[in-house]
Structure formats: structure tokens, C-alpha cells
Design an enzyme around this catalytic site. Structure first.
Site, PDB file in Angstrom:
ATOM      1  N   CYS A 111     -22.910  -7.031 -18.753  1.00 53.94           N
ATOM      2  CA  CYS A 111     -21.679  -7.225 -17.992  1.00 53.94           C
ATOM      3  C   CYS A 111     -20.588  -6.324 -18.565  1.00 53.94           C
ATOM      4  O   CYS A 111     -20.417  -6.250 -19.779  1.00 53.94           O
ATOM      5  CB  CYS A 111     -21.188  -8.670 -18.116  1.00 53.94           C
ATOM      6  SG  CYS A 111     -22.243  -9.875 -17.336  1.00 53.94           S
TER       7      CYS A 111
ATOM      8  N   CYS B  99     -26.395 -12.242 -20.739  1.00 59.10           N
ATOM      9  CA  CYS B  99     -26.090 -13.563 -20.179  1.00 59.10           C
ATOM     10  C   CYS B  99     -26.899 -13.871 -18.911  1.00 59.10           C
ATOM     11  O   CYS B  99     -26.752 -14.938 -18.332  1.00 59.10           O
ATOM     12  CB  CYS B  99     -24.591 -13.705 -19.895  1.00 59.10           C
ATOM     13  SG  CYS B  99     -24.022 -12.788 -18.468  1.00 59.10           S
TER      14      CYS B  99
ATOM     15  N   CYS C  15     -27.869  -9.093 -16.284  1.00 54.71           N
ATOM     16  CA  CYS C  15     -27.246  -8.767 -17.562  1.00 54.71           C
ATOM     17  C   CYS C  15     -28.200  -9.153 -18.701  1.00 54.71           C
ATOM     18  O   CYS C  15     -28.769 -10.242 -18.698  1.00 54.71           O
ATOM     19  CB  CYS C  15     -25.928  -9.528 -17.693  1.00 54.71           C
ATOM     20  SG  CYS C  15     -25.205  -9.441 -19.348  1.00 54.71           S
TER      21      CYS C  15
ATOM     22  N   CYS D 114     -18.905 -12.393 -19.842  1.00 51.79           N
ATOM     23  CA  CYS D 114     -20.238 -12.422 -20.423  1.00 51.79           C
ATOM     24  C   CYS D 114     -20.270 -13.417 -21.595  1.00 51.79           C
ATOM     25  O   CYS D 114     -21.174 -14.229 -21.715  1.00 51.79           O
ATOM     26  CB  CYS D 114     -20.611 -11.021 -20.891  1.00 51.79           C
ATOM     27  SG  CYS D 114     -22.357 -10.812 -21.242  1.00 51.79           S
TER      28      CYS D 114
ATOM     29  N   GLY E 231       0.793  -1.224   0.000  1.00 51.79           N
ATOM     30  CA  GLY E 231       0.000   0.000   0.000  1.00 51.79           C
ATOM     31  C   GLY E 231       0.822   1.269   0.000  1.00 51.79           C
ATOM     32  O   GLY E 231       0.273   2.348  -0.187  1.00 51.79           O
TER      33      GLY E 231
END
Lengths: 258, 299
Positions: free
Chosen positions: B268, B246, B243, B274, B34
Site C-alpha cells: 500500500c 496487509c 498488498c 496499511c 476548478g
């Protein structure tokens, strides 16, 4: 150095290159006491305030502070994290220009809450409640809590800055011309508020001002500075009613009588 | 580099010294999760903001055996993804893929693939502004000090401000996280939907900011916590419909405007995810098959 003082300053000298900002200043500040520093522009008042409040390392001399744990520590001897922690919890600094002390891009409530979040408050409701409380204490309507400081008037900004500083329940407050730049009626109201807060919360205050009326109203003790040196100090009424040093006499007599 | 025959460029475009410099920065970044490591970012043959940081990190870690996937907003076929993929094809000749599971190295802009990443994979993020405190504290000297001293109260000031203005934490991307209990980090402009995926991810996550000259990293299996308030806990985005292609309900959806009469569909954002679902036989309200079927019914 007095044993029970909150803040002790000994032989403090600040130099800017060859120039002297302040020379050999020493004083004690006791719990609950308000110390005024007066003098003309350029006399070293702000230099002294910055050096005492840990923001300007002095050339020589010592500033010591008695913490809540009752041990006396040297401000410039402690580590930076310790000093910064002290400055944002136990101490407060009220700038002359509130824009220097506030975050202008976040709301009043966030400004007040910042110190609380800095010490680990993580409950939005409680932080907001504290913000509302403090707005009330400094006489700002609580429906302004979500407004940006830029929508506030000068007097309100200064009161918001005071709330932001006092929310962490500091014991020692430094003020640099807190009433400068405000018109007279707003000044009076702010002074009234400050006097109330100082006595209610038992704050120790070091206040720098060039306005003798402000010093008279707020401070218990007074230091008069000229050319970087303290030329006279004593109880406020004593210094203002019976000034001994020629410069103090000049300063007192220069007030316009209307 | 047996199959690398393009001699006009050094392997992966950057010279070896530059790659070493970036690898040193990466090692430090992995060692301090980080923490933003400064590095001597180079000019790249593309404008700032197009992923110059990510490209340099990818160039420093890519090897001839790697399989590269590049996505932009989750999609494999947008301009940014296509041009960066072409760039590495030309300068390294490595194999490229659209399959998340097959890739050993994935460079991404704004998304983490929906398919969970696994051990040994590396995810490289393109980062525009690495400093999470930037918009509240403009001074770099001050933000560095705040990181060093772990003074992160200011980050919550931003979240407080969100709640007081919008009623909840309205930050939806670049949502600040705490990494390994120490540094607060900006996860680049990925949607906060992806934040939980960063926590304990088996893959190595590397972040490169070219213009700002910073590199940071999250080692595999590192704790990543999204900041929040006790009474306003962190939540991720949700959609009311699945979606349209899909039928997935658990993925991050893009809104696509279809016409000027309010028509829209949600699909998606991860194009490969997808597509592979459609190949497995899943379908949504606007799948080509479903449309054909409904047209047949109408006829």
C-alpha cells in the site's frame, strides 16, 4: 453589398500606425466562388486576408458573413466566443507554412480530429474513422494516421493541414499562399487536389498568392493589389488575358515564358 | 495561540497580510470550483517543487486547534512529509498525527488517503503544473482564453493521442477532470486511481501551485468527472496481487524492488492505512508474521 453573397467586405482599411496596410477594399464573395488576390510582396494581400478572416481588427470598414442560419452578422461586431466558434467550424484557414496550422506534437489523426472534438465528438472510433477518411481524400496513406507530422514531407504536411481544416465541413476557406515553399511537381499535385476538393465540396475560397499560375488554375475571380489598394478586379481570364491597369500589365508580363 | 511560544516566527511562518491575501484567493477559488486563481506566491524556505504552493495554502488555513497530517506519495515518513510536518510543528506548534481520521488538515503530495475523508476535513494538494492544457498549448494567454470560453476540445486531443499510441488512455496521473460541469482541472500528479475519490468528497480540497502562482479548489460535495471517450471509458489502475503486508486488494500499491534478481513486492502506498490494517490483524504474503510462520515450517 450583394444580397446573396456569403462574405461582404466594405471599405476595409487597416493601418499599422501611420502606414497603410490596405485601403478602402471592398468585395463580395459568393457561395462556391474562388476569389484570388494577387500582387507583389508588401502589396497588402496578407493584411487584407487577416482582416477579412477575423484575425486583425481593421481601422475602419465592415466585414459581414452570412451564417448557416441565414442571418448576416458583422465579424467584428460579434462576441469573441462566437467569432472563435465560427473560425473553427464554419471557416478554415490554411497557412503558408503548415507548421503554423498544425499541432506538431500530436499525430496526424489527432490533428484531423481536433476540430471534431472541439464541437463535442466523444467517440474515439468515429473520430479516427473521420481522420482516416480525410487522409484518403488528401492522398496520404492511411498507415500514417498515427505518425507525427514531423515525419511528413512538406507536401504531405500541407495536405494534412488542408484535411485538418476541412474536416469540420467549413463553407469558407482562407488560404495564404498554400503552395508557397513547395517544389513545382508537388505544387501541381496540391493544386489538383485543391481544385477537386473545392468543386466537390462547393467551398467558397479566398486565396492569396503571388503566383499567377496558381491564381489562373484555382480562382474564378481575381483582385490585383498594389500599395494596399485594389487596382483591378474581374474574372480571372479577363484580368490575366487583357489586363487594363498598368500594374496588372506589368505583373502579367513579368511571368517568365519557358 | 495560547500554546504557541515560538516568538521567532509569526504563527504559521507567513505574515498576516500574506495569509489574508492567500485566503482571499482561496475564497475565490472555492466560489468558482476548478478555476485557477492567480495569487502572489511567496518565497518559502524550501525549493520550488517541494510543495511551496501547498505549504502556503496550509499556512493560510491552519489554526492553533488544527490537527495536521502530512503525506508524500501516501506515506507519512518520507523526506518531504517529515520536513513539512517539522516545519509546521516549529512554526505553529499544532498537534500532528498520522491518523487520517484524526486530522483536521491534511497536506498531500500525489495521493488521497485510502480512508474516506469526512465533513470538516481539509485536503491541501501540492501542485507542480496547474494548467491541464499546458503540454498541448504552451501560450498562457491562449489557455486562459480557452478556459474562459470553455473550449476544451484540446484536452480530448491528448486522450486521443494516448489511445492511438498506446491502445488505451495511458495517462495514469494528473488525469484531467471536469469540475462542477464547468472548468477542466488538473488534479495535480495524483494517480488516476484517486480521481473517483474526488467526486462528491465531503472534505474541502485546496490546490496550491507555488512556482506557477495559482490556487484552485473543489468545494465539498462537488461533482468531479474524469474525461474519457464513449468507447474508451475512464478506468482506474488494478493490481494482480494484494498488498504484501496487509493483504488489501482495493488500495493503491507501490512496487518495491527487493533485490537485483527480479524480486519485488507490492505494498500500500498509504502507509498509515496499511499499518492500521496490520494492527487489525490483516496480513499479506510478506508480513513479518507470515514470514516467521513460513520459516518455522521450513525448519
Amino acid at each position: 453589398m450583394a444580397m446573396n453573397s456569403l462574405l461582404s467586405v466594405e471599405n476595409l482599411t487597416v493601418k499599422y500606425g501611420d502606414r497603410v496596410g490596405c485601403r478602402n477594399v471592398g468585395f463580395d464573395l459568393f457561395p462556391g466562388e474562388v476569389l484570388g488576390v494577387v500582387g507583389e510582396s508588401g502589396s497588402g494581400k496578407s493584411t487584407l486576408l487577416n482582416a477579412v478572416s477575423g484575425q486583425l481588427p481593421p481601422h475602419s470598414g465592415r466585414v459581414s458573413y452570412k451564417t448557416r442560419l441565414n442571418d448576416r452578422c458583422d465579424i467584428y461586431g460579434m462576441t469573441e466566443p462566437e467569432r472563435r466558434f465560427l473560425m473553427r467550424t464554419d471557416w478554415a484557414f490554411v497557412h503558408q507554412n503548415p507548421r503554423d496550422g498544425l499541432r506538431m506534437s500530436v499525430s496526424a489523426g489527432a490533428n484531423i480530429g481536433e476540430r471534431l472534438m472541439g464541437v463535442g465528438w466523444r467517440h474515439y472510433g468515429e473520430i479516427r474513422e473521420a481522420g482516416l477518411n480525410w487522409l484518403e481524400k488528401v492522398e496520404i496513406d492511411d498507415d500514417r494516421v498515427d505518425d507525427l507530422p514531423s515525419t511528413f514531407s512538406g507536401g504531405m504536411l500541407q495536405r494534412l493541414q488542408i484535411a485538418r481544416n476541412l474536416v469540420s465541413k467549413p463553407r469558407l476557406v482562407f488560404m495564404d499562399e498554400p503552395t508557397g515553399g513547395l517544389d513545382v511537381s508537388v505544387q501541381a499535385r496540391l493544386l489538383d487536389l485543391l481544385r477537386g476538393l473545392v468543386s466537390d465540396l462547393g467551398l467558397s475560397v479566398m486565396i492569396v498568392t503571388h503566383d499567377l499560375a496558381v491564381a489562373r488554375l484555382l480562382s474564378h475571380r481575381l483582385m490585383v493589389m498594389q500599395g494596399g489598394q485594389v487596382v483591378e478586379s474581374g474574372l480571372t481570364d479577363q484580368v490575366l488575358d487583357d489586363p487594363q491597369h498598368p500594374y496588372s500589365q506589368l505583373l502579367v508580363s513579368s511571368i517568365l515564358q519557358v | 495561540m495560547s500554546n504557541f511560544e515560538n516568538t521567532a516566527y509569526n504563527f504559521a511562518y507567513l505574515d498576516e497580510q500574506t495569509k489574508r491575501m492567500i485566503r482571499r484567493a482561496l475564497l475565490k477559488a472555492v466560489a468558482i470550483p476548478g478555476y485557477q486563481v492567480p495569487f502572489a506566491s511567496r518565497e518559502m524556505p524550501m525549493p520550488y517543487g517541494w510543495g511551496t504552493g501547498g505549504i502556503q495554502v496550509t499556512a493560510a488555513v491552519i489554526g492553533p486547534e488544527d490537527v495536521l497530517k502530512v503525506i508524500d506519495q501516501g506515506s507519512d515518513d518520507t523526506t518531504n512529509a517529515v520536513s513539512i510536518r517539522n516545519f509546521f510543528q516549529k512554526t505553529t506548534n499544532v498537534e500532528t498525527t498520522e491518523e487520517t481520521a484524526k486530522a483536521s488538515l491534511i497536506q498531500t503530495r500525489h495521493r488521497i488517503p485510502e480512508t474516506p475523508l469526512t465533513d470538516g476535513q481539509i485536503l491541501v494538494y501540492q501542485v507542480p503544473i496547474p494548467e491541464p492544457l499546458r503540454f498541448l498549448e504552451p501560450r498562457e494567454t491562449e489557455t486562459r482564453k480557452m478556459h474562459a470560453l470553455e473550449e476544451y476540445g484540446l484536452m480530448h486531443v491528448k486522450l486521443y493521442e494516448d489511445i492511438s499510441r498506446h491502445g488505451d488512455i495511458a495517462t495514469t496521473y494528473a488525469y484531467p477532470v471536469n469540475v462542477a460541469g464547468r472548468y477542466v482541472m488538473d488534479p495535480s500528479p495524483t494517480p488516476k486511481f484517486d480521481n473517483p475519490k474526488m467526486n462528491n468528497m465531503p472534505a474541502l480540497q485546496l490546490f496550491g501551485a507555488g512556482r506557477e502562482k495559482r490556487i484552485y479548489a473543489i468545494p465539498p460535495y462537488t461533482e468531479v468527472v474524469s474525461l474519457d471517450f464513449e468507447d474508451y471509458p475512464f478506468t482506474i489502475q488494478k493490481w494482480e496481487e494484494p498488498c504484501a503486508l496487509c493483504g488489501e486488494t482495493e488500495s493503491f500499491l507501490d512496487e518495491v524492488i527487493l533485490d537485483d534478481a527480479g524480486g519485488r513486492m507490492f505494498v500500500c502506498s498509504d502507509s498509515h492505512y496499511c499499518k492500521s490494517r496490520q494492527e487489525q490483524g490483516h496480513s499479506g504474503s510478506q508480513s513479518p508474521d507470515a514470514e516467521k510462520a513460513s520459516r518455522e515450517v521450513a525448519e
